[in-house]
Design a protein around this motif. Structure first.
Motif, PDB file in Angstrom:
ATOM      1  N   ARG A 115     -12.695  -1.859   0.228  1.00 34.88           N
ATOM      2  CA  ARG A 115     -12.141  -3.212   0.126  1.00 34.88           C
ATOM      3  C   ARG A 115     -13.587  -3.561  -0.852  1.00 34.88           C
ATOM      4  NH1 ARG A 115      -8.875  -6.621   1.411  1.00 34.88           N
ATOM      5  NH2 ARG A 115      -9.098  -8.705   1.112  1.00 34.88           N
ATOM      6  N   ASN A 169      -6.882  -8.806  -6.089  1.00 34.91           N
ATOM      7  CA  ASN A 169      -6.885  -9.407  -4.918  1.00 34.91           C
ATOM      8  C   ASN A 169      -5.673  -9.344  -4.010  1.00 34.91           C
ATOM      9  OD1 ASN A 169      -9.741  -9.404  -4.769  1.00 34.91           O
ATOM     10  ND2 ASN A 169      -9.688 -11.683  -5.243  1.00 34.91           N
ATOM     11  N   GLU A 193     -14.784  -7.092  -3.285  1.00 42.24           N
ATOM     12  CA  GLU A 193     -14.624  -8.389  -3.212  1.00 42.24           C
ATOM     13  C   GLU A 193     -14.755  -9.033  -4.554  1.00 42.24           C
ATOM     14  OE1 GLU A 193     -14.525  -9.792  -0.277  1.00 42.24           O
ATOM     15  OE2 GLU A 193     -14.595  -8.021   0.930  1.00 42.24           O
ATOM     16  N   TYR A 221       0.891  -1.167   0.013  1.00 43.21           N
ATOM     17  CA  TYR A 221       0.243  -0.017  -0.088  1.00 43.21           C
ATOM     18  C   TYR A 221       0.908   1.131   0.116  1.00 43.21           C
ATOM     19  CZ  TYR A 221      -3.710   3.387   1.505  1.00 43.21           C
ATOM     20  OH  TYR A 221      -4.507   4.208   1.644  1.00 43.21           O
ATOM     21  N   ALA A 281      -2.771  -4.813  -1.890  1.00 44.62           N
ATOM     22  CA  ALA A 281      -3.280  -4.233  -0.707  1.00 44.62           C
ATOM     23  C   ALA A 281      -4.447  -3.188  -0.781  1.00 44.62           C
ATOM     24  CB  ALA A 281      -2.210  -4.088   0.266  1.00 44.62           C
ATOM     25  N   ALA A 282      -5.407  -3.314   0.010  1.00 45.14           N
ATOM     26  CA  ALA A 282      -6.549  -2.315   0.069  1.00 45.14           C
ATOM     27  C   ALA A 282      -6.006  -1.290   1.182  1.00 45.14           C
ATOM     28  CB  ALA A 282      -7.613  -2.624   0.755  1.00 45.14           C
ATOM     29  N   SER A 283      -6.624  -0.279   1.453  1.00 44.08           N
ATOM     30  CA  SER A 283      -6.071   0.493   2.369  1.00 44.08           C
ATOM     31  C   SER A 283      -6.184   0.301   3.756  1.00 44.08           C
ATOM     32  CB  SER A 283      -7.010   1.988   2.518  1.00 44.08           C
ATOM     33  OG  SER A 283      -8.382   1.688   3.051  1.00 44.08           O
ATOM     34  N   PRO A 284      -5.289   0.395   4.638  1.00 43.80           N
ATOM     35  CA  PRO A 284      -5.035  -0.288   5.916  1.00 43.80           C
ATOM     36  C   PRO A 284      -6.557  -0.056   6.829  1.00 43.80           C
ATOM     37  CG  PRO A 284      -3.279   1.394   5.709  1.00 43.80           C
ATOM     38  CD  PRO A 284      -4.193   1.666   4.331  1.00 43.80           C
ATOM     39  N   GLU A 285      -7.339   0.943   6.339  1.00 48.31           N
ATOM     40  CA  GLU A 285      -8.516   0.973   7.223  1.00 48.31           C
ATOM     41  C   GLU A 285      -9.620   0.149   6.449  1.00 48.31           C
ATOM     42  OE1 GLU A 285      -7.380   3.713   5.695  1.00 48.31           O
ATOM     43  OE2 GLU A 285      -5.866   4.248   7.126  1.00 48.31           O
ATOM     44  N   GLU A 286      -9.133  -0.287   5.306  1.00 45.84           N
ATOM     45  CA  GLU A 286     -10.187  -0.974   4.552  1.00 45.84           C
ATOM     46  C   GLU A 286     -11.374  -0.515   4.137  1.00 45.84           C
ATOM     47  OE1 GLU A 286     -10.663  -5.110   5.266  1.00 45.84           O
ATOM     48  OE2 GLU A 286      -8.600  -5.630   4.702  1.00 45.84           O
ATOM     49  N   ARG A 287     -11.279   0.896   3.927  1.00 39.56           N
ATOM     50  CA  ARG A 287     -12.731   1.524   3.723  1.00 39.56           C
ATOM     51  C   ARG A 287     -13.342   1.200   2.179  1.00 39.56           C
ATOM     52  NH1 ARG A 287     -10.133   7.356   3.430  1.00 39.56           N
ATOM     53  NH2 ARG A 287      -8.538   5.756   2.579  1.00 39.56           N
TER      54      ARG A 287
END
Lengths: 384, 384
Positions: free
Chosen positions: B273, B262, B275, B198, B265-271
């Motif tokens: 994400r 997939n 699927e 990220y 990596a999404a944002s650390p907060e996974e705002r």
């Protein structure tokens, strides 16, 4: 030729125009008919000379027009890998279709019966008893008979019975069961087709034929002698035809000769050297850096495994192709100062022809410099 | 939904039948509509919240139905890579299409004018002066105006002007030339989209935005301020939208989320994400060896670069897929004694979704366990 909407066939107006080969709106799949016909007749003549039946595999070309030409040149019929391909071929009146994959699901078996009802001499393969029983029950219920070959595993483990005893057992089941009719065996040694060295490939083919011979002997001994022993490919047909095991050859790629098969050594005498007839024609669309140009063909035009696309014309032959995304590729010129010209066309040899053809809707057929016909890839995408 | 011949659509009779997801005649491209809609709205809401225009790339899905849904969810229009794709979209009434590849050949420019005449706000890109002059001359002759963006090279060298001076020069040429209308810039940093980490990806995106900022500043200084600054992708949109450079995002893969994306990596907060909504559903067609089974999906169903197809359902998740030819693949079970059942269905996650979708004619859309719709991949194969 069938009618198509014009946006689907932007090059139709070029048919018959001298010099049109270099004007084609690209990227297109290009077929050189003179070379294609030479390949077509070379193998047909070889098979006739050996009294071997030829049943070319349409998975390579997926074209009704080409299947008809193969049969006109002497083939007894064609092979299809999927039921969807067979539906296209049978629907177009192509006879004597062999489907080389087991069809195991009930819905597929129902579709199979639908084309069996209209087909001339359709053949299917089976490698397990439950499938034979399912095929037979469905055929009986429909008042039909399905002609079945026992699939033999020659080492790929992709399909087929694993030993002679299982082959005998399955042949007996087929012969004892109403609704199915035993026709012989199908065996394909795909792992041998691309062995580069001639002698090594020959030795491997002889060993595999010997293995298949054991199966056939067991069938003979049990009074289940196969009427058809079908298999082989562009890499091994010469050896397979020299022995007394196969009586039918399934070659497909000999028509096109991709770089995969061009790397496979022909006989030392080159009696049967096939030439490349299939290309992808592309255009340079950007060239803002020396030594570098972008063409309009990437992952969606070239199958990306095996040798990279090679230059056949339109750039120095030592120019390297590099994938640059779904719709683009780079040409890396050996001369780092080279200035490419936007709009120039570049002709490429593809790697594995089967999945490459499957990316296109049409063949653009040329003779010399002239576009002469456009043929649909009728069974493109028919994987189901 | 349009009508299709039945052999082309063997699963239509299953639409609306509870449990039909597991009865599908395979291999098929499967779209989970609940996940798809969640992805669709997540990005639309994000863009709206940032006041960024969204112009999703249809090269990913090649579907008129999906383009319409993206626009209904708030997108200003769509992108197409090829003229053939744009013909399909414009022909179906999809408005505000941007074609992201330079169209340099005269025949392509004539086709372009044909759709420009019926299109609402069609945009094209150019990266060299001769192309601008060709576009302008053809448009003038046709009594039309073509809306043009200057393509900027952000380091891939796939297309685009190489420096700010060339951008200014090309913008001035467009503004000074009758028949073309300057609209701004297009820039895509494809090389950043798949950087796994990220923070590393964020840093690279910021650097690239700074580069593009220099170009835009030069255009501002020369009084050629771009109305549209368009680009970005599923890997970097979050960063691109946080700065003051791009005002339009072109993401495509966010809808489907293949294994390539997939892994990013999404944002650390996974705002944000997304699927996986896209799969290939397959069937076991042979299983004569322990620990091993053959499914009906090979090179013609799975794009063969990047991560191998992964198991999503129907086999233990640690089962490995191995390509076994054009139409087949092996499942290698971790338990070497495992006995697979012929006829069982296996659901797979694909690698790069764009070239995978391009292998199929239809999406099989499911909700829960039910097949609810079948959508055509309208622009499949439209590479020319």
């Amino acid at each position: 030729m069938p009618d198509f909407p014009s946006a689907d066939l932007p090059n139709t107006d070029l048919i018959g125009q001298p010099g049109s080969r270099k004007l084609l709106d690209t990227p297109v799949l290009l077929l050189d008919l003179d070379v294609f016909e030479s390949n077509l007749h070379k193998l047909a003549d070889f098979a006739a000379g050996r009294s071997h039946a030829l049943r070319p595999h349409t998975k390579t070309h997926k074209s009704v027009e080409i299947a008809r030409r193969q049969i006109a040149a002497g083939a007894v019929g064609v092979c299809c890998t999927t039921l969807g391909e067979a539906e296209v071929m049978v629907g177009a009146g192509v006879g004597n279709v062999l489907i080389t994959s087991p069809l195991v699901a009930q819905r597929k078996i129902q579709r199979l019966l639908a084309i069996n009802a209209q087909a001339d001499d359709l053949l299917v393969v089976a490698d397990q008893s439950q499938n034979v029983r399912d095929l037979a029950a469905a055929a009986q219920a429909a008042g039909q008979v399905l002609k079945v070959l026992v699939a033999i595993d020659l080492g790929i483990h992709r399909m087929g019975v694993a030993n002679p005893e299982s082959a005998v057992e399955l042949a007996r089941l087929i012969r004892e069961t109403e609704g199915v009719e035993y026709q012989g065996v199908h065996a394909y040694a795909g792992q041998l087709q691309h062995i580069i060295e001639y002698d090594e490939r020959r030795a491997a083919a002889l060993a595999t034929n010997a293995e298949l011979r054991v199966v056939c002997d067991a069938l003979d001994a049990a009074d289940h002698s196969p009427r058809i022993v079908t298999g082989s490919g562009t890499g091994t047909f010469e050896f397979d035809a020299s022995l007394d095991v196969f009586n039918e050859l399934q070659c497909g790629s000999y028509l096109f000769m991709d770089s995969d098969y061009n790397a496979v050594a022909a006989s030392p005498e080159e009696r049967l050297r096939f030439e490349t007839s299939l290309f992808v024609q592309t255009t340079i669309v950007s060239a803002n850096h020396p030594g570098l140009a972008t063409i309009d063909a990437g992952y969606k035009c070239f199958f990306p495994r095996g040798p990279k696309p090679a230059i056949a014309a339109g750039a120095p032959l030592d120019t390297e192709y590099e994938f640059r995304g779904d719709e683009h590729g780079h040409l890396l010129y050996a001369d780092a100062a080279y200035r490419a010209t936007v709009g120039d066309q570049v002709l490429c040899v593809t790697s594995h022809c089967d999945p490459t053809v499957n990316l296109f809707d049409h063949y653009h057929c040329v003779r010399g410099d002239t576009l002469v016909e456009i043929w649909p890839v009728d069974a493109r995408g028919r994987c189901v």
